[in-house]
Design an enzyme around this catalytic site. Structure first.
Site, PDB file in Angstrom:
ATOM      1  NE  ARG A  49       6.194  -0.764  10.092  1.00 24.34           N
ATOM      2  CZ  ARG A  49       5.013  -0.805   9.486  1.00 24.34           C
ATOM      3  NH1 ARG A  49       4.884  -0.266   8.280  1.00 24.34           N
ATOM      4  NH2 ARG A  49       3.975  -1.362  10.038  1.00 24.34           N
ATOM      5  NE  ARG A 106       7.232  -2.835   6.136  1.00 26.47           N
ATOM      6  CZ  ARG A 106       5.888  -2.855   6.129  1.00 26.47           C
ATOM      7  NH1 ARG A 106       5.211  -2.203   5.213  1.00 26.47           N
ATOM      8  NH2 ARG A 106       5.234  -3.547   7.030  1.00 26.47           N
ATOM      9  NE  ARG A 112       2.096  -5.184  11.427  1.00 30.37           N
ATOM     10  CZ  ARG A 112       3.165  -5.008  10.658  1.00 30.37           C
ATOM     11  NH1 ARG A 112       4.292  -5.643  10.915  1.00 30.37           N
ATOM     12  NH2 ARG A 112       3.106  -4.181   9.649  1.00 30.37           N
ATOM     13  CE  LYS A 123      -2.136  -1.234   3.802  1.00 30.34           C
ATOM     14  NZ  LYS A 123      -1.430  -2.505   4.039  1.00 30.34           N
ATOM     15  NE  ARG A 142      -4.524  -1.841  10.037  1.00 23.84           N
ATOM     16  CZ  ARG A 142      -3.420  -1.298   9.529  1.00 23.84           C
ATOM     17  NH1 ARG A 142      -3.416  -0.059   9.115  1.00 23.84           N
ATOM     18  NH2 ARG A 142      -2.337  -2.007   9.419  1.00 23.84           N
TER      19      ARG A 142
HETATM   20  P1  ADP Z   1       2.211  -1.922   3.188  1.00 18.68           P
HETATM   21  O1  ADP Z   1       2.212  -0.403   3.167  1.00 18.68           O
HETATM   22  O2  ADP Z   1       1.005  -2.489   2.503  1.00 18.68           O
HETATM   23  O3  ADP Z   1       2.416  -2.503   4.549  1.00 18.68           O
HETATM   24  P2  ADP Z   1       4.780  -1.644   1.774  1.00 18.68           P
HETATM   25  O4  ADP Z   1       4.459  -0.769   0.603  1.00 18.68           O
HETATM   26  O5  ADP Z   1       5.529  -1.029   2.899  1.00 18.68           O
HETATM   27  O6  ADP Z   1       3.447  -2.406   2.300  1.00 18.68           O
HETATM   28  O7  ADP Z   1       5.583  -2.910   1.200  1.00 18.68           O
HETATM   29  C1  ADP Z   1       6.046  -3.942   2.088  1.00 18.68           C
HETATM   30  C2  ADP Z   1       7.435  -4.402   1.615  1.00 18.68           C
HETATM   31  O8  ADP Z   1       7.298  -5.076   0.359  1.00 18.68           O
HETATM   32  C3  ADP Z   1       8.430  -3.271   1.385  1.00 18.68           C
HETATM   33  O9  ADP Z   1       9.713  -3.714   1.768  1.00 18.68           O
HETATM   34  C4  ADP Z   1       8.355  -3.006  -0.124  1.00 18.68           C
HETATM   35  O10 ADP Z   1       9.600  -2.531  -0.628  1.00 18.68           O
HETATM   36  C5  ADP Z   1       8.044  -4.392  -0.655  1.00 18.68           C
HETATM   37  N1  ADP Z   1       7.167  -4.383  -1.831  1.00 18.68           N
HETATM   38  C6  ADP Z   1       6.096  -3.562  -2.068  1.00 18.68           C
HETATM   39  N2  ADP Z   1       5.507  -3.874  -3.247  1.00 18.68           N
HETATM   40  C7  ADP Z   1       6.213  -4.931  -3.761  1.00 18.68           C
HETATM   41  C8  ADP Z   1       6.110  -5.727  -4.965  1.00 18.68           C
HETATM   42  N3  ADP Z   1       5.123  -5.498  -5.871  1.00 18.68           N
HETATM   43  N4  ADP Z   1       6.993  -6.728  -5.148  1.00 18.68           N
HETATM   44  C9  ADP Z   1       7.965  -6.964  -4.228  1.00 18.68           C
HETATM   45  N5  ADP Z   1       8.142  -6.263  -3.086  1.00 18.68           N
HETATM   46  C10 ADP Z   1       7.268  -5.257  -2.850  1.00 18.68           C
HETATM   47  P1  AMP Z   2       0.643   0.062   9.178  1.00 17.22           P
HETATM   48  O1  AMP Z   2       1.768   1.030   9.002  1.00 17.22           O
HETATM   49  O2  AMP Z   2      -0.561   0.421   8.364  1.00 17.22           O
HETATM   50  O3  AMP Z   2       1.093  -1.364   8.942  1.00 17.22           O
HETATM   51  O4  AMP Z   2       0.178   0.164  10.694  1.00 17.22           O
HETATM   52  C1  AMP Z   2       1.073  -0.123  11.755  1.00 17.22           C
HETATM   53  C2  AMP Z   2       0.296  -0.272  13.062  1.00 17.22           C
HETATM   54  O5  AMP Z   2      -0.356   0.973  13.383  1.00 17.22           O
HETATM   55  C3  AMP Z   2      -0.832  -1.308  13.045  1.00 17.22           C
HETATM   56  O6  AMP Z   2      -0.369  -2.633  13.310  1.00 17.22           O
HETATM   57  C4  AMP Z   2      -1.732  -0.770  14.186  1.00 17.22           C
HETATM   58  O7  AMP Z   2      -1.199  -1.077  15.471  1.00 17.22           O
HETATM   59  C5  AMP Z   2      -1.629   0.742  13.978  1.00 17.22           C
HETATM   60  N1  AMP Z   2      -2.672   1.213  13.036  1.00 17.22           N
HETATM   61  C6  AMP Z   2      -2.484   1.768  11.800  1.00 17.22           C
HETATM   62  N2  AMP Z   2      -3.655   2.090  11.236  1.00 17.22           N
HETATM   63  C7  AMP Z   2      -4.621   1.726  12.114  1.00 17.22           C
HETATM   64  C8  AMP Z   2      -6.042   1.766  12.098  1.00 17.22           C
HETATM   65  N3  AMP Z   2      -6.732   2.252  11.038  1.00 17.22           N
HETATM   66  N4  AMP Z   2      -6.707   1.309  13.194  1.00 17.22           N
HETATM   67  C9  AMP Z   2      -6.045   0.849  14.259  1.00 17.22           C
HETATM   68  N5  AMP Z   2      -4.718   0.730  14.343  1.00 17.22           N
HETATM   69  C10 AMP Z   2      -3.993   1.176  13.274  1.00 17.22           C
END
Ligand code: ADP
Ligand code: AMP
Length: 215
Positions: free
Chosen positions: A160, A127, A171, A13, A88
């Site tokens: 992270r 990541r 998660r 995302k 969420r």
């Molecule tokens: P989210 O915001 O949904 O948690 P991220 O955008 O942070 O996900 O992506 C999670 C990890 O996967 C990051 O390390 C990113 O670089 C990697 N990633 C994102 N999209 C792809 C893809 N299409 N193919 C491979 N790796 C990806």
């Molecule tokens: P994310 O960066 O979206 O993966 O979110 C990291 C963490 O933030 C999650 O595991 C939750 O603990 C908290 N969080 C983010 N967005 C929400 C949401 N909409 N509702 C509740 N907790 C959230």
């Protein structure tokens, strides 16, 4: 253009949001980023959120809904926005509907990036992101040119704290139990657009672009 970007943790995302916000000039509102920022600053809300984030649990709805409501009322959101990681829970989705009604707006699409669980764990565990500018990398799939250093600003790359194996599994479980019911919620409203996220980021981005161009 008022868009929700949905999908389990690690689906891509944030990666797609980077390209969408640049191309369509909409603010990227990530509740995860807002909470991490509050934790970093040590605000009372950050201290509260940290307890839940460290265990992979959701921050309580009343906290989360409040910060999104305030954010959506800001000037830069008036011509459109991109929500990432919110809503969420069904409760959050209903609260968002009320906020939109109050603002006289509507959601145009809920884009759901879907990826198999095994790949999600690989993505979360590899990541890393820049401590300074937040750019996200993956140690295997999109590594930085120089190990440990951001390509854009030379900042330090960090993992992270909630991307460890145990919390990542929690998660995913939380996503299945509390967030996946939202897919039907938006499907029933005719807003859900499914996108296969198990492809290279460019292909995922192209499909999202054609969805957004068709709205
Ligand atoms: P989210 O915001 O949904 O948690 P991220 O955008 O942070 O996900 O992506 C999670 C990890 O996967 C990051 O390390 C990113 O670089 C990697 N990633 C994102 N999209 C792809 C893809 N299409 N193919 C491979 N790796 C990806
Ligand atoms: P994310 O960066 O979206 O993966 O979110 C990291 C963490 O933030 C999650 O595991 C939750 O603990 C908290 N969080 C983010 N967005 C929400 C949401 N909409 N509702 C509740 N907790 C959230």
């Amino acid at each position: 253009m008022n868009i929700i970007l949905m999908g389990p943790p690690g689906a891509g995302k944030g990666t797609q949001a980077d390209f969408i916000k640049a191309k369509y000039r909409v603010p990227h509102i990530s509740t995860g980023d807002m909470f991490r920022d509050a934790v970093k600053k040590g605000t009372p809300m950050g201290q509260e959120a940290k307890k839940y984030m460290n265990e992979g649990k959701l921050v309580p709805d009343q906290v989360t809904i409040g910060i999104v409501e305030d954010r959506l009322a800001e000037d830069d959101c008036q011509a459109g926005f991109l929500l990432d990681g919110f809503p969420r829970t069904i409760n959050q989705a209903e609260a968002l509907d009320k906020v939109m009604d109050k603002l006289g707006k509507k959601i145009d699409a809920a884009i759901n990036i879907f990826v198999p669980d095994k790949i999600l764990i690989e993505r979360m565990s590899g990541r890393v992101s820049c401590k300074e500018c937040g750019t996200v990398y993956h140690l295997v799939f999109s590594p930085p040119s120089q190990s440990g250093k951001c390509d854009k600003c030379s900042g330090e790359l960090i993992q992270r704290s909630d991307d460890n194996a145990e919390t990542a599994v929690n998660r995913l479980q939380v996503y299945i139990e509390q967030t996946s019911p939202l897919l039907d919620y938006y499907k029933n409203k005719g807003l859900l657009k499914d996108v296969d996220g198990n492809r290279d980021s460019k292909s995922v981005g192209s499909e999202i672009e054609s969805i957004l161009n068709g709205l």
